[in-house]
Each structure stands twice: as C-alpha cells, then as structure tokens.
Design a protein around this motif. Structure first.
Motif, PDB file in Angstrom:
ATOM      1  N   UNK A   1       7.218 -20.372  29.322  1.00 35.03           N
ATOM      2  CA  UNK A   1       6.096 -21.233  29.686  1.00 35.03           C
ATOM      3  C   UNK A   1       6.425 -22.703  29.430  1.00 35.03           C
ATOM      4  N   UNK A   2       7.044 -22.972  28.282  1.00 32.45           N
ATOM      5  CA  UNK A   2       7.396 -24.355  27.941  1.00 32.45           C
ATOM      6  C   UNK A   2       8.405 -24.923  28.941  1.00 32.45           C
ATOM      7  N   UNK A   3       9.391 -24.103  29.322  1.00 29.78           N
ATOM      8  CA  UNK A   3      10.400 -24.554  30.280  1.00 29.78           C
ATOM      9  C   UNK A   3       9.794 -24.822  31.653  1.00 29.78           C
ATOM     10  N   UNK A   4       8.702 -24.121  31.953  1.00 31.92           N
ATOM     11  CA  UNK A   4       8.031 -24.306  33.251  1.00 31.92           C
ATOM     12  C   UNK A   4       7.048 -25.480  33.223  1.00 31.92           C
ATOM     13  N   UNK A   5       6.942 -26.148  32.073  1.00 32.80           N
ATOM     14  CA  UNK A   5       6.097 -27.332  31.979  1.00 32.80           C
ATOM     15  C   UNK A   5       4.734 -27.116  31.374  1.00 32.80           C
ATOM     16  N   UNK A   6       4.483 -25.906  30.897  1.00 30.35           N
ATOM     17  CA  UNK A   6       3.185 -25.641  30.266  1.00 30.35           C
ATOM     18  C   UNK A   6       3.230 -26.037  28.796  1.00 30.35           C
ATOM     19  N   UNK A   7       2.086 -26.431  28.264  1.00 34.12           N
ATOM     20  CA  UNK A   7       1.981 -26.751  26.848  1.00 34.12           C
ATOM     21  C   UNK A   7       1.417 -25.542  26.111  1.00 34.12           C
ATOM     22  N   UNK A   8       2.225 -24.958  25.240  1.00 31.85           N
ATOM     23  CA  UNK A   8       1.762 -23.816  24.445  1.00 31.85           C
ATOM     24  C   UNK A   8       1.100 -24.378  23.190  1.00 31.85           C
ATOM     25  N   UNK A   9      -0.224 -24.301  23.152  1.00 31.86           N
ATOM     26  CA  UNK A   9      -0.972 -24.968  22.075  1.00 31.86           C
ATOM     27  C   UNK A   9      -1.103 -24.110  20.829  1.00 31.86           C
ATOM     28  N   UNK A  10      -0.830 -22.799  20.957  1.00 22.53           N
ATOM     29  CA  UNK A  10      -0.923 -21.920  19.788  1.00 22.53           C
ATOM     30  C   UNK A  10      -0.249 -20.596  20.101  1.00 22.53           C
ATOM     31  N   UNK A  11       0.213 -19.917  19.041  1.00 21.70           N
ATOM     32  CA  UNK A  11       0.710 -18.544  19.164  1.00 21.70           C
ATOM     33  C   UNK A  11       0.059 -17.725  18.054  1.00 21.70           C
ATOM     34  N   UNK A  12      -0.015 -16.413  18.276  1.00 20.37           N
ATOM     35  CA  UNK A  12      -0.604 -15.535  17.265  1.00 20.37           C
ATOM     36  C   UNK A  12       0.067 -14.172  17.345  1.00 20.37           C
ATOM     37  N   UNK A  13       0.149 -13.492  16.201  1.00 20.88           N
ATOM     38  CA  UNK A  13       0.831 -12.200  16.137  1.00 20.88           C
ATOM     39  C   UNK A  13      -0.140 -11.032  16.086  1.00 20.88           C
ATOM     40  N   UNK A  14      -1.437 -11.316  15.926  1.00 24.55           N
ATOM     41  CA  UNK A  14      -2.427 -10.235  15.871  1.00 24.55           C
ATOM     42  C   UNK A  14      -3.799 -10.779  16.266  1.00 24.55           C
ATOM     43  N   UNK A  15      -4.752  -9.872  16.386  1.00 25.37           N
ATOM     44  CA  UNK A  15      -6.073 -10.279  16.829  1.00 25.37           C
ATOM     45  C   UNK A  15      -6.764 -11.226  15.881  1.00 25.37           C
ATOM     46  N   UNK A  16      -6.589 -11.004  14.608  1.00 29.09           N
ATOM     47  CA  UNK A  16      -7.236 -11.862  13.605  1.00 29.09           C
ATOM     48  C   UNK A  16      -6.731 -13.302  13.717  1.00 29.09           C
ATOM     49  N   UNK A  17      -5.406 -13.461  13.835  1.00 28.89           N
ATOM     50  CA  UNK A  17      -4.837 -14.805  13.989  1.00 28.89           C
ATOM     51  C   UNK A  17      -5.314 -15.449  15.287  1.00 28.89           C
ATOM     52  N   UNK A  18      -5.368 -14.647  16.350  1.00 26.53           N
ATOM     53  CA  UNK A  18      -5.782 -15.182  17.646  1.00 26.53           C
ATOM     54  C   UNK A  18      -7.195 -15.750  17.571  1.00 26.53           C
ATOM     55  N   UNK A  19      -8.108 -14.999  16.974  1.00 25.86           N
ATOM     56  CA  UNK A  19      -9.493 -15.454  16.884  1.00 25.86           C
ATOM     57  C   UNK A  19      -9.636 -16.643  15.937  1.00 25.86           C
ATOM     58  N   UNK A  20      -8.799 -16.703  14.908  1.00 24.78           N
ATOM     59  CA  UNK A  20      -8.856 -17.818  13.962  1.00 24.78           C
ATOM     60  C   UNK A  20      -8.334 -19.113  14.596  1.00 24.78           C
ATOM     61  N   UNK A  21      -7.310 -19.003  15.457  1.00 25.68           N
ATOM     62  CA  UNK A  21      -6.675 -20.203  16.012  1.00 25.68           C
ATOM     63  C   UNK A  21      -7.298 -20.666  17.327  1.00 25.68           C
ATOM     64  N   UNK A  22      -8.007 -19.769  17.996  1.00 28.53           N
ATOM     65  CA  UNK A  22      -8.553 -20.101  19.316  1.00 28.53           C
ATOM     66  C   UNK A  22      -9.511 -21.296  19.294  1.00 28.53           C
ATOM     67  N   UNK A  23     -10.492 -21.370  18.371  1.00 32.23           N
ATOM     68  CA  UNK A  23     -11.467 -22.463  18.439  1.00 32.23           C
ATOM     69  C   UNK A  23     -10.833 -23.849  18.355  1.00 32.23           C
ATOM     70  N   UNK A  24      -9.793 -24.000  17.532  1.00 33.04           N
ATOM     71  CA  UNK A  24      -9.152 -25.311  17.389  1.00 33.04           C
ATOM     72  C   UNK A  24      -8.188 -25.587  18.538  1.00 33.04           C
ATOM     73  N   UNK A  25      -7.506 -24.551  19.024  1.00 36.63           N
ATOM     74  CA  UNK A  25      -6.493 -24.727  20.063  1.00 36.63           C
ATOM     75  C   UNK A  25      -7.127 -24.986  21.438  1.00 36.63           C
ATOM     76  N   UNK A  26      -8.248 -24.326  21.739  1.00 38.98           N
ATOM     77  CA  UNK A  26      -8.955 -24.450  23.015  1.00 38.98           C
ATOM     78  C   UNK A  26      -8.014 -24.352  24.223  1.00 38.98           C
TER      79      UNK A  26
END
Length: 209
Positions: free
Chosen positions: A17-42
């Motif tokens: 994604x980064x090589x294609x020009x997209x900005x990866x604003x967050x990564x997560x390894x599980x559902x808990x991390x995903x839900x915790x990081x989503x509100x700030x990353x938007x």
C-alpha cells in the motif's frame, strides 16, 4: 489501516500500500488493538482479516462502521466460505477478497472500495446478492420513500455493478453528482452502503434491462 495477526502478511500489505502511494495511518494485530487505534487514526479504508484474535473481524467491522459510517472496510481473508462472506457484508464490509488475490488485485480493490464501490473476489458477489435475495421475503411497502427519476436511473446502474465513474460517463454527470444521488437514495431508503442498495434494486427487478 491494516489489521492482521500474521506479522509477515501484515507487513507485506502495508508495504504494498505504501509503495502504491497510500498512507498507512495505523496497523493492528488483533481486534482489541484495531478498536483502540481506530478512533485516533480515522482511516478512510480498513484492510482487515476476519480470523484475528478477539474480537474477530466481523465484530470489528460492525463496531467501526457504527462509529464512522463513512469508513470503507475491505476484508482480506483466507476464507471464501459463504457464511464468512455474508457475515462480513452484513456487518458493513464494502469488499471481500481472498488472500490468493494478487498485489494488483488488492491495490485495485482498495482504490475501488475507497470510492464506495463493492468489490468481491470473482464468484462471491453473486453469492452475496443471491443470498440476500433469498432472505428477503418482506412484501413491498407502498409507503416507501419515492425516488426521483434520476435517482432510479442511477440505482439501476448501481444494480448492474457499474462504478460511479462509469455511471457519470454514461449520464454525462460529474462523479460528485453521481455520489450525491447515491447518498440521497441511501438516506431515503435508510440504508448504509452500496451492497444494501444493490440488494434492494435486484429485489425489485431494477437490474433487468
């Protein structure tokens, strides 16, 4: 945002994604991390595996779409099972690819999903729409909100799988105008995404020539 519990796979998707020009604003390894990081990353788009440590991808999809109905979720899963696909779409996913998809297919899917177009691994779209058709046994409500002629025309083209860009070219409208027609139709019908809209149109035979 990329969510996957397999580090090698997560890193590869992030790199592509980064090589294609997209900005990866967050990564997560599980559902808990995903839900915790989503509100700030938007993020505008979430590329998500279904089989992740709790909460699983279906639950995460439902929760982030509830928090932000404009977010687009592209499921990237090893499973092509009907139950998994339907659960993801019902939760609010815009697209579903199996992990055997090529890098080019993934990047094309992210681009289309970002525009609001439903994208599925070949064969899965028909499965999803067919199942929703079978599920729908509710008689038509005569009090349904009336659509304008233009909204109905756009809805017919959505039901045939045309992208916003293709519809805009066919009707000699701007991409933004087509989006506005679709958003107005979604609001009138109290629906949330193009998959639901396509299901509605097919149930009423609007996909037929």
């Amino acid at each position: 945002m990329v969510v996957d519990d397999q580090p090698l796979w997560r890193d590869a998707v992030e790199r592509d994604l980064a090589q294609a020009g997209y900005s990866v604003v967050a990564v997560a390894a599980n559902g808990r991390e995903a839900l915790a990081r989503f509100p700030a990353a938007r993020p505008d788009v979430v590329v998500l595996d279904l089989q992740i440590p709790a909460p699983d991808g279906v639950e995460v999809t439902g929760e982030i779409v509830r928090q932000d109905p404009s977010v687009r979720v592209l499921v990237l899963s090893a499973s092509g099972e009907q139950g998994d696909v339907l659960a993801a779409v019902t939760a609010g996913a815009t697209g579903y690819l199996v992990k055997s998809a090529s890098r080019e297919e993934l990047l094309a899917a992210v681009r289309r999903v970002a525009q609001g177009d439903p994208v599925f691994t070949p064969g899965l779209a028909g499965l999803v729409l067919g199942e929703f058709q079978r599920r729908s046994e509710t008689p038509l409500d005569p009090a349904e909100p009336a659509l304008t002629d233009r909204e109905t025309e756009v809805l017919r083209m959505v039901a045939k799988g045309m992208s916003y860009r293709q519809i805009a070219e066919r009707l000699v409208l701007s991409h933004r105008t087509v989006q506005n027609h679709v958003q107005n139709t979604l609001r009138k019908l109290q629906m949330h995404n193009r998959v639901e809209l396509t299901r509605y149109a097919i149930e009423r035979g609007l996909d037929a020539d």
